[in-house]
Motif scaffolding. Structure first.
Motif, PDB file in Angstrom:
ATOM      1  N   TYR A 130       0.881  -1.145   0.155  1.00 12.49           N
ATOM      2  CA  TYR A 130      -0.075  -0.145   0.034  1.00 12.49           C
ATOM      3  C   TYR A 130       0.860   1.309   0.006  1.00 12.49           C
ATOM      4  O   TYR A 130       1.951   1.306   0.391  1.00 12.49           O
ATOM      5  N   LYS A 131       0.135   2.286  -0.404  1.00  8.32           N
ATOM      6  CA  LYS A 131       1.045   3.653  -0.462  1.00  8.32           C
ATOM      7  C   LYS A 131      -0.092   4.674  -0.358  1.00  8.32           C
ATOM      8  O   LYS A 131      -1.268   4.640  -0.601  1.00  8.32           O
ATOM      9  N   THR A 132       0.415   5.943   0.085  1.00  8.85           N
ATOM     10  CA  THR A 132      -0.411   7.012   0.449  1.00  8.85           C
ATOM     11  C   THR A 132      -0.652   7.643  -0.897  1.00  8.85           C
ATOM     12  O   THR A 132       0.552   8.197  -1.412  1.00  8.85           O
ATOM     13  N   THR A 133      -1.698   7.998  -1.498  1.00 10.91           N
ATOM     14  CA  THR A 133      -1.660   8.737  -2.770  1.00 10.91           C
ATOM     15  C   THR A 133      -1.954  10.239  -2.668  1.00 10.91           C
ATOM     16  O   THR A 133      -1.709  11.015  -3.483  1.00 10.91           O
ATOM     17  N   SER A 134      -2.758  10.376  -1.478  1.00 12.50           N
ATOM     18  CA  SER A 134      -3.013  11.798  -1.036  1.00 12.50           C
ATOM     19  C   SER A 134      -3.420  11.917   0.402  1.00 12.50           C
ATOM     20  O   SER A 134      -3.664  10.852   1.021  1.00 12.50           O
ATOM     21  N   PRO A 135      -3.328  13.084   1.043  1.00 10.54           N
ATOM     22  CA  PRO A 135      -3.625  13.183   2.323  1.00 10.54           C
ATOM     23  C   PRO A 135      -5.009  12.451   2.879  1.00 10.54           C
ATOM     24  O   PRO A 135      -6.172  12.571   2.317  1.00 10.54           O
TER      25      PRO A 135
ATOM     26  N   ILE B 215      -5.436   6.092   1.190  1.00 14.85           N
ATOM     27  CA  ILE B 215      -4.139   5.061   0.985  1.00 14.85           C
ATOM     28  C   ILE B 215      -4.851   3.970  -0.239  1.00 14.85           C
ATOM     29  O   ILE B 215      -5.868   3.519  -0.334  1.00 14.85           O
TER      30      ILE B 215
ATOM     31  N   THR C 257      -8.911   1.447  -2.730  1.00 15.52           N
ATOM     32  CA  THR C 257      -8.524   2.732  -2.330  1.00 15.52           C
ATOM     33  C   THR C 257      -9.435   2.993  -0.886  1.00 15.52           C
ATOM     34  O   THR C 257     -10.549   2.611  -0.920  1.00 15.52           O
TER      35      THR C 257
ATOM     36  N   GLN D 160      -9.812   4.968   2.994  1.00  9.34           N
ATOM     37  CA  GLN D 160      -9.490   6.040   4.153  1.00  9.34           C
ATOM     38  C   GLN D 160      -8.262   5.624   5.077  1.00  9.34           C
ATOM     39  O   GLN D 160      -8.347   4.593   5.554  1.00  9.34           O
ATOM     40  N   SER D 161      -7.370   6.416   4.899  1.00  9.77           N
ATOM     41  CA  SER D 161      -6.350   6.043   5.816  1.00  9.77           C
ATOM     42  C   SER D 161      -6.360   5.689   7.448  1.00  9.77           C
ATOM     43  O   SER D 161      -5.859   4.781   7.896  1.00  9.77           O
TER      44      SER D 161
ATOM     45  N   THR E 275      -1.532  -1.131   8.942  1.00 11.73           N
ATOM     46  CA  THR E 275      -0.571  -0.217   9.256  1.00 11.73           C
ATOM     47  C   THR E 275       0.086  -0.392  10.792  1.00 11.73           C
ATOM     48  O   THR E 275       1.153   0.008  11.174  1.00 11.73           O
TER      49      THR E 275
END
Length: 375
Positions: free
Chosen positions: A253-258, A261, A308, A310-311, A338
């Motif tokens: 996984y990676k953060t694409t925008s604030p 994820i 996609t 929400q973090s 995480t």
């Protein structure tokens, strides 16, 4: 005129004589099928009938086997008088007929059988039935094998005494056909060069087993076992093999925008795997997952499922990638959380601090030791 009438009378008399002669011959004849085919390992019945002449009576019935030895004999209407070989029995039959059943037909039962009706006062009348024993090639049901593992294909033929050679052929999904292995009487199994080292064939003319180890993707296809028999010719049957490559899924996984994820679950397999996401007790996803399939050059398929979320979701609940595949008894579950990464970071930090404290303590003790030696 009288001459013409005399000639007509002679012709009519001759016709009557011929008719009576034919009837007499028919009445004394034993009728039976000339040739019959009997499947091996099954019971089979032979039957003869006799047309009795007027005033005749049936005293005894005898059956002779292929070596002209007494197979079974009896007195009509007397079941206690039946005697014969153990593998045959007297079967029910119409009047003026006789039937016997071979309990389990084998190769040695092939040949000609004689039925004899001992008549009074005319004597014995007999007929003959020639029996051919037949068999079919039987194979396993279609099979699946995991790439790198072992696969065994089997076929059998119930009359090995008639077999001269067995040949196994492989036909790929593209239609290409090639010989894999063969075995003949008074020889060893032969493996074709492209298959040597990972294919073995049993030395049997009845139950033939082809073993492949390790199985490769190119081994997928249909295999035909061909029996060359005498005098029946060639008998064959086909079994198909499907080759699986099991998935080994990975999650990243990676953060694409604030606050957002992008999670990816990837799997390489054959046939393509099915990927679903399991989000426990929550549905804070940013839409349905997107699946992409990318065929690989070796016959496998790379499947990528992107979700996609929400973090904050990953801190509260467990997110799992579930991979379903035909070669698996149950799906493979891979967790993505995480908290695992945070725990690992804390563990590394604590271990580092502890190591520094131990090193500092050792340094202090070493200084103290040096001072004592100086004093």
């Amino acid at each position: 005129m009288k001459k013409m009438m005399s000639q007509a009378s002679c012709r009519n008399g001759l016709q009557v004589c011929l008719l009576l002669l034919m009837v007499g011959r028919l009445q004394g004849r034993v009728t039976a099928p000339e040739r019959l085919e009997a499947p091996v390992e099954k019971p089979f019945t032979l039957m003869c009938s006799v047309l009795r002449e007027r005033g005749e009576s049936l005293k005894q019935v005898r059956w002779l086997d292929v070596q002209n030895q007494t197979l079974l004999s009896y007195l009509p209407g007397q079941r206690d008088s039946v005697s014969g070989q153990q593998h045959v029995e007297l079967a029910s039959s119409p009047k003026d007929s006789s039937a016997i059943t071979i309990r389990r037909v084998g190769f040695r039962d092939e040949g000609c059988y004689t039925c004899i009706f001992d008549m009074i006062p005319s004597g014995s009348k007999q007929g003959q039935i020639c029996l051919t024993v037949t068999a079919q090639v039987t194979v396993d049901s279609n099979k699946t094998a995991v790439s790198g593992k072992k696969a065994s294909l089997s076929c059998s033929y119930g009359l090995p005494e008639k077999v001269q050679q067995i040949i196994w052929r492989h036909t790929s999904a593209q239609g290409d056909s090639s010989q894999v292995a063969s075995f003949a009487k008074r020889s060893d199994p032969m493996i074709e060069p492209p298959y040597q080292g990972r294919v073995w064939l049993s030395a049997s003319l009845s139950d033939s087993q082809l073993t492949i180890q390790p199985v490769a993707i190119q081994d997928e296809g249909c295999y035909t076992c061909l029996y060359t028999t005498l005098p029946a010719g060639q008998k064959s049957s086909t079994v198909c093999l499907a080759t699986y490559v099991l998935p080994k899924p990975q999650v990243s996984y990676k953060t694409t925008s604030p606050g957002v994820i992008e999670a990816n679950c990837t799997s390489v397999s054959r046939p393509p795997a099915e990927i679903v996401w399991n989000v426990e007790r929550d549905n804070r996803t940013m839409g349905p997952p997107v699946t992409t399939q990318l065929p690989q050059g070796d016959g496998t398929t790379l499947v990528i499922s992107t979700l996609t979320v929400q973090s904050g979701l990953l801190k509260d609940v467990s997110v799992k990638c579930l991979v379903h595949h035909k070669g698996l008894e149950s799906p493979i579950a891979v967790s993505m959380n995480t908290k695992i990464g945070t725990a690992l970071t804390i563990l590394i930090s604590v271990t580092t601090v502890a190591a520094l404290l131990v090193m500092s303590l050792c340094f202090c003790l070493w200084k103290c030791f040096l001072r004592k030696e100086a004093d």
